[in-house]
Each structure stands twice: as C-alpha cells, then as structure tokens.
Design an enzyme around this catalytic site. Structure first.
Site, PDB file in Angstrom:
ATOM      1  N   LYS A  22      17.619 -29.517  49.386  1.00 57.29           N
ATOM      2  CA  LYS A  22      18.390 -30.135  48.294  1.00 57.29           C
ATOM      3  C   LYS A  22      19.295 -29.109  47.632  1.00 57.29           C
ATOM      4  O   LYS A  22      20.470 -29.363  47.389  1.00 57.29           O
ATOM      5  CB  LYS A  22      17.431 -30.734  47.257  1.00 57.29           C
ATOM      6  CG  LYS A  22      18.093 -31.129  45.955  1.00 57.29           C
ATOM      7  CD  LYS A  22      17.121 -31.775  44.987  1.00 57.29           C
ATOM      8  CE  LYS A  22      16.519 -30.849  43.969  1.00 57.29           C
ATOM      9  NZ  LYS A  22      17.446 -30.255  42.970  1.00 57.29           N
ATOM     10  N   ASN A  23      18.732 -27.945  47.341  1.00 60.21           N
ATOM     11  CA  ASN A  23      19.498 -26.948  46.582  1.00 60.21           C
ATOM     12  C   ASN A  23      20.532 -26.227  47.424  1.00 60.21           C
ATOM     13  O   ASN A  23      21.247 -25.358  46.921  1.00 60.21           O
ATOM     14  CB  ASN A  23      18.551 -25.946  45.916  1.00 60.21           C
ATOM     15  CG  ASN A  23      17.816 -26.578  44.744  1.00 60.21           C
ATOM     16  OD1 ASN A  23      18.119 -27.709  44.354  1.00 60.21           O
ATOM     17  ND2 ASN A  23      16.849 -25.857  44.198  1.00 60.21           N
ATOM     18  N   CYS A 116      17.099 -32.193  35.368  1.00 59.57           N
ATOM     19  CA  CYS A 116      15.741 -32.360  34.851  1.00 59.57           C
ATOM     20  C   CYS A 116      15.661 -31.858  33.420  1.00 59.57           C
ATOM     21  O   CYS A 116      16.280 -30.857  33.074  1.00 59.57           O
ATOM     22  CB  CYS A 116      14.759 -31.557  35.698  1.00 59.57           C
ATOM     23  SG  CYS A 116      14.105 -32.449  37.095  1.00 59.57           S
ATOM     24  N   ARG A 121      18.829 -24.781  29.630  1.00 55.84           N
ATOM     25  CA  ARG A 121      19.828 -24.749  30.686  1.00 55.84           C
ATOM     26  C   ARG A 121      21.247 -24.496  30.183  1.00 55.84           C
ATOM     27  O   ARG A 121      22.160 -25.306  30.368  1.00 55.84           O
ATOM     28  CB  ARG A 121      19.794 -26.032  31.499  1.00 55.84           C
ATOM     29  CG  ARG A 121      18.518 -26.168  32.277  1.00 55.84           C
ATOM     30  CD  ARG A 121      18.666 -27.135  33.409  1.00 55.84           C
ATOM     31  NE  ARG A 121      17.733 -26.810  34.465  1.00 55.84           N
ATOM     32  CZ  ARG A 121      17.806 -27.277  35.700  1.00 55.84           C
ATOM     33  NH1 ARG A 121      18.752 -28.084  36.039  1.00 55.84           N
ATOM     34  NH2 ARG A 121      16.937 -26.924  36.606  1.00 55.84           N
ATOM     35  N   ASP A 305      10.336 -23.748  41.007  1.00 62.23           N
ATOM     36  CA  ASP A 305      10.264 -25.114  41.547  1.00 62.23           C
ATOM     37  C   ASP A 305       8.923 -25.418  42.221  1.00 62.23           C
ATOM     38  O   ASP A 305       8.694 -26.550  42.654  1.00 62.23           O
ATOM     39  CB  ASP A 305      11.412 -25.362  42.529  1.00 62.23           C
ATOM     40  CG  ASP A 305      12.749 -25.502  41.815  1.00 62.23           C
ATOM     41  OD1 ASP A 305      12.767 -25.594  40.583  1.00 62.23           O
ATOM     42  OD2 ASP A 305      13.788 -25.516  42.516  1.00 62.23           O
ATOM     43  N   ARG A 397      14.712 -37.962  43.368  1.00 63.66           N
ATOM     44  CA  ARG A 397      15.863 -37.051  43.297  1.00 63.66           C
ATOM     45  C   ARG A 397      15.784 -35.959  44.350  1.00 63.66           C
ATOM     46  O   ARG A 397      16.803 -35.416  44.765  1.00 63.66           O
ATOM     47  CB  ARG A 397      15.930 -36.375  41.915  1.00 63.66           C
ATOM     48  CG  ARG A 397      16.361 -37.264  40.777  1.00 63.66           C
ATOM     49  CD  ARG A 397      16.551 -36.448  39.506  1.00 63.66           C
ATOM     50  NE  ARG A 397      17.134 -35.162  39.854  1.00 63.66           N
ATOM     51  CZ  ARG A 397      16.796 -33.996  39.334  1.00 63.66           C
ATOM     52  NH1 ARG A 397      15.894 -33.933  38.394  1.00 63.66           N
ATOM     53  NH2 ARG A 397      17.367 -32.884  39.737  1.00 63.66           N
TER      54      ARG A 397
HETATM   55  C1  UD1 Z   1      18.718 -23.708  40.429  1.00 61.63           C
HETATM   56  C2  UD1 Z   1      18.029 -24.802  41.193  1.00 61.63           C
HETATM   57  C3  UD1 Z   1      16.734 -25.188  40.502  1.00 61.63           C
HETATM   58  C4  UD1 Z   1      15.868 -23.973  40.276  1.00 61.63           C
HETATM   59  C5  UD1 Z   1      16.648 -22.852  39.594  1.00 61.63           C
HETATM   60  C6  UD1 Z   1      15.881 -21.554  39.484  1.00 61.63           C
HETATM   61  C7  UD1 Z   1      19.840 -26.012  42.226  1.00 61.63           C
HETATM   62  C8  UD1 Z   1      20.605 -27.290  42.311  1.00 61.63           C
HETATM   63  N1  UD1 Z   1      18.903 -25.958  41.284  1.00 61.63           N
HETATM   64  O1  UD1 Z   1      19.037 -24.232  39.150  1.00 61.63           O
HETATM   65  O2  UD1 Z   1      16.046 -26.132  41.335  1.00 61.63           O
HETATM   66  O3  UD1 Z   1      14.769 -24.331  39.462  1.00 61.63           O
HETATM   67  O4  UD1 Z   1      17.856 -22.576  40.325  1.00 61.63           O
HETATM   68  O5  UD1 Z   1      15.476 -21.122  40.747  1.00 61.63           O
HETATM   69  O6  UD1 Z   1      20.027 -25.111  43.014  1.00 61.63           O
HETATM   70  N2  UD1 Z   1      20.832 -19.528  32.536  1.00 61.63           N
HETATM   71  C9  UD1 Z   1      21.505 -19.084  31.432  1.00 61.63           C
HETATM   72  N3  UD1 Z   1      22.868 -19.191  31.402  1.00 61.63           N
HETATM   73  C10 UD1 Z   1      23.567 -19.711  32.451  1.00 61.63           C
HETATM   74  C11 UD1 Z   1      22.870 -20.149  33.582  1.00 61.63           C
HETATM   75  C12 UD1 Z   1      21.486 -20.045  33.607  1.00 61.63           C
HETATM   76  O7  UD1 Z   1      20.904 -18.617  30.474  1.00 61.63           O
HETATM   77  O8  UD1 Z   1      24.798 -19.785  32.378  1.00 61.63           O
HETATM   78  C13 UD1 Z   1      19.344 -19.440  32.565  1.00 61.63           C
HETATM   79  C14 UD1 Z   1      18.706 -20.826  32.596  1.00 61.63           C
HETATM   80  O9  UD1 Z   1      18.569 -21.361  31.318  1.00 61.63           O
HETATM   81  C15 UD1 Z   1      17.370 -20.513  33.214  1.00 61.63           C
HETATM   82  C16 UD1 Z   1      17.686 -19.388  34.207  1.00 61.63           C
HETATM   83  O10 UD1 Z   1      18.936 -18.846  33.778  1.00 61.63           O
HETATM   84  O11 UD1 Z   1      16.491 -20.015  32.253  1.00 61.63           O
HETATM   85  C17 UD1 Z   1      17.752 -19.827  35.653  1.00 61.63           C
HETATM   86  O12 UD1 Z   1      18.788 -20.732  35.817  1.00 61.63           O
HETATM   87  P1  UD1 Z   1      19.630 -20.845  37.158  1.00 61.63           P
HETATM   88  O13 UD1 Z   1      19.201 -19.794  38.121  1.00 61.63           O
HETATM   89  O14 UD1 Z   1      21.071 -20.914  36.785  1.00 61.63           O
HETATM   90  O15 UD1 Z   1      19.157 -22.247  37.701  1.00 61.63           O
HETATM   91  P2  UD1 Z   1      20.052 -23.449  38.201  1.00 61.63           P
HETATM   92  O16 UD1 Z   1      21.182 -22.943  39.012  1.00 61.63           O
HETATM   93  O17 UD1 Z   1      20.315 -24.372  37.079  1.00 61.63           O
END
Ligand code: UD1
Length: 418
Positions: A22-23, A116, A121, A305, A397
């Site tokens: 998915k990711n 989710c 986020r 995850d 999802r």
């Molecule tokens: C992706 C995955 C999700 C997984 C996550 C962490 C997809 C579609 N989703 O989500 O399944 O749980 O990686 O492995 O690939 N953060 C910030 N600022 C930002 C961006 C992120 O503070 O601009 C923080 C988030 O709040 C969180 C952490 O960084 O605490 C990890 O987020 P991130 O690695 O960006 O996860 P996603 O890309 O949303």
C-alpha cells in the site's frame, strides 16, 4: 457497514501471496501524473486507499482504469491542480500529490490531509522543503496553495526522516532545474521502490535506502510499466497472526531483511523463523513469551505500522512487555477495545505496559483505525470464543481480501453485512 465474526482458537497453516505494498502503490499513483505518457502499475491491491487515490487522479482529469489487476493511468488530458476536501479528508497520501502537481502544473491546491486518526501528523517538513525548491506557499480556509515559476534543485536537510516528506521532495525534484541533495532522508524500502519507479520513467535518482538521496533534474519523463514491491506490513500482520494462533505460515515475495526487527521479536516470543530468498516461514506452538520491550522507530527500526499487532500478541502471551510508540502520539486508541477482550494494558503517553494474560476472550469491538483494526482481528483469532469486529472501513483501506486470506489458512472468520 460490515463486520467480522471470528471464532478464535484455530491454528493457521499455509502460504500467503502478498499484495503489493500500500505504502508503495500510493506514492507511485501520485507519481503517475509526472508524465503525460501512459503509466501501468501492476498488481495493484483492491483496497479503498487505492480507489480513493484513483478518484483523486480522475478529479485532476486523468483517465484511470483497473484491468486484470493492473492500474493504467493516462494523464495527458489532466488540467486541474486542485484536490477537493472530500477526497483529502479520507486519505493522507494527497499530501505527496503536492510534489507531483508542482512538477506537472507549477501549482497545487489541496485541502489539509486526513488519513488514520493516529496523531497530529503535521506537514511542516514537506512545506519547508518545498520552499527550498522555490515554491511559494499560502494557507487559507483549511487549504494549502503552492505555486512556483519553476522548481530549482537545492540542498535540503530533513530534521526527521519523514517518509512522506522524503517522497514529496523526490517528486518535486525529479524535473527541477539542477541537482537536489536530500540529507536526513527516510530509508524505508518503499522509498527505494519509488526511486526505481522514477528511474524507470527516465529520472536520475540515486541513494534511496540510505539517508542521502541525490536527484538530478531531467527534462522529460516517459511511459513506464512497474511492479511494486510486496507489502511488508501485510506480511508482518500474517506472521504475527500465525504466532498468536499457532501453526505454520509462509509468506512469499518479500525478503526477511525488510522485517528484520519483527522477525527478531517473534523469535524472542518463542517462534521459529526461517528465511530463504523471498520467503519467510514461521512456526509457532501458540504458547508465547512476551517481548520485554518493543520501541517503534523509522526503518530499519520496528515499524509503527506493526505496533498494534505486536501489542495484541503480547497481551495474550506469558510475562510482561513495554511497548513504546515514538512515531504517532495517539496510536494506542485500540487498547480499550483489546481490554474488552480481557487484555491487561496500561497506557501512559507514548508507553503501553502490557501484562500478558495468556488467553484473551471474545467480545464485541470496534476497529477505529487500520492497524489497530488488524490487531483486533489477530487478538480475536487467538481468543477463546466469538468476537465481532465492527466497522471494517479502516481495515479495508489497507488489506485486500483480508478475510479470504485468513480463511485459506484455516481461520474461522465471516464477513457479515450489518
Ligand atoms: C508513512 C506511512 C505510514 C507509516 C509512517 C511511518 C504511507 C502512505 N504512510 O506515513 O503508514 O505509519 O510513514 O512509518 O507511506 N512529521 C512531522 N512533520 C512532517 C511530516 C511528519 O512532524 O512534515 C512527523 C509525524 O507527525 C510523525 C513522524 O513525523 O510523528 C512520521 O511521519 P512520516 O514518516 O511522515 O509518516 P507518513 O509519511 O505520514
């Protein structure tokens, strides 16, 4: 709204053919509009996040068709750079549409992203990086508007290895003028997959899988047919399910190195793990010891995850475990549901203290998020008696034919329309 009815206590035996990740598929779909040429993503899983992403691409004017398990995207006629709030509310991935929309149209408007409900986020890392590539950003009425005359390569340092921000930067930099060096990048295998996909389109990206990714902007990106990597979170979910139920299960299509920490933890639980080429096999007696400590970390650490599924395992094992969630602050929302099944878990901030009770019992529980939902299904499969897992929309999802795959392994699980 459908529910699962699960009679626990069956051992699981057999092979699981994994879905594409998915990711990986979601960012590849976002990347598909980088070119006007045809893009084919093979073996796309039938999950609602993919359907939602396809709808977003259609809204932009692309033609998206599902055929024989593949997704075919023709975006020559795409003209819109706007993604409506209805669609972004359901999914977080439109945030990495920012990068590809900017590359394609030099502007992008998206509603604030959903996904989710597992924590704050924020998207500050995405936006700061885009600014460094020459993008002007304004926020109004819950929407983010980005605009640039042209994208310019830059040196970018991420304070935290965000998966989504890393992907977004790659998508914004592929056709930027000059060279982008991204330090502090996320190292998840899905990022390597995105690099391979982009390079197959004619991009010049190197270094994915390490913490420095270099992107040399190119003029043109062409047609591509691509088979994404398999879903390591789905694989982990089935391995944990087998550990809990007892039995012997083999996944194929994914090397053990993608799940190294989980496999180590499953050995600690008392399971036997064998890996060979792209196969992972688990043997479990169903009588498990708790892990002393599991702490979620960016790759190659323990994946957030799989945190909920691992907690469900520990809840029904011997001993005690400390589970530390470092990525998403509210990712223990499923715990009250596990408690209805007899789990002894106390949550304090980012820590969950689990006292194993050996056997959980059936109950009526609600799946409030994707991985928390999978954890409840796992707990139900290992529990005594009947469990109803209500509201399958989150599980849908991310898991294609979850019920069918579990049933083929011997689980007693039905899907019932409520
Ligand atoms: C992706 C995955 C999700 C997984 C996550 C962490 C997809 C579609 N989703 O989500 O399944 O749980 O990686 O492995 O690939 N953060 C910030 N600022 C930002 C961006 C992120 O503070 O601009 C923080 C988030 O709040 C969180 C952490 O960084 O605490 C990890 O987020 P991130 O690695 O960006 O996860 P996603 O890309 O949303």
């Amino acid at each position: 709204m459908d529910k699962y009815v699960i009679d626990g206590g069956r051992r699981l035996f057999g092979a699981v053919a994994l879905q594409s990740a998915k990711n990986s598929v979601l960012p590849l779909l976002a990347a598909s509009i980088l070119t006007e040429k045809r893009v084919v993503i093979r073996d796309t899983p039938q999950i609602s996040d993919v359907l939602c992403m396809a709808q977003i691409l259609r809204e932009l004017g692309a033609d998206v068709r599902f055929s024989g398990g593949n997704t075919i995207i023709e975006s020559a006629d795409a003209t819109s750079h706007e993604i409506s709030s209805v669609l972004t509310g359901e999914l977080r991935s439109p945030v990495f549409m920012l990068g590809s929309l900017l590359t394609r149209f030099h502007r992008a408007l998206i509603a604030y992203p959903g996904g989710c409900d597992i924590g704050l986020r924020p998207i500050d890392l995405h936006l700061n990086a885009l600014k460094q590539l020459g993008v002007g950003i304004s926020e109004r009425d819950g929407c983010i508007f980005c605009e640039c005359e042209k994208l310019r390569g830059a040196e970018i340092l991420l304070d935290f290895p965000s998966v989504g921000a890393t992907e977004n930067i790659m998508l914004a930099a592929v056709k930027a003028e000059g060279r982008t060096v991204l330090a502090g990048a996320a190292k998840e295998p899905e990022i390597v997959d995105l690099q391979n996909f982009l390079n197959a389109m004619g991009a010049k990206v190197a270094g994915a899988g390490s913490d420095v990714i270099e992107i040399e902007g190119v003029q043109e990106l062409g047609s591509v047919t691509y088979k994404p990597m398999k879903d390591r979170i789905e694989a982990g979910t089935f391995l944990i399910a087998c550990a809990v139920c007892g039995g012997e299960v083999e996944t194929s299509g994914l090397k053990g190195e993608n799940l190294r920490l989980l496999l180590h933890k499953l050995r600690e639980n008392g399971c036997k793990i064998h890996t060979k080429n792209d196969k992972i096999r688990i043997e479990s007696s169903g009588r498990l010891r708790c892990n002393r400590r599991i702490e979620t970390m960016p790759f190659p650490g323990f994946p957030t995850d799989l945190q909920a599924q691992a907690t469900a395992l520990n809840a029904g094992a011997d001993g005690g475990a400390l589970i530390v969630e470092n990525l998403f602050e509210t990712r223990f929302k499923y715990v009250p549901e596990l408690q209805k099944m007899g789990a002894d878990i106390q949550v304090k901030g980012r820590n969950a203290f689990v006292r194993g009770v050996r056997k959980l019992h059936g109950a009526s529980v609600v799946a409030g998020d994707l991985r928390g939902g999978a954890a409840l299904v796992i707990a139900a499969l290992g529990a005594e008696g009947r469990t109803e897992v209500l509201d399958l929309s989150h599980i849908d999802r991310g898991y294609a034919d979850f019920r069918g795959k579990l049933k083929s392994l011997g689980a007693e699980i039905r899907r019932v329309r409520v």
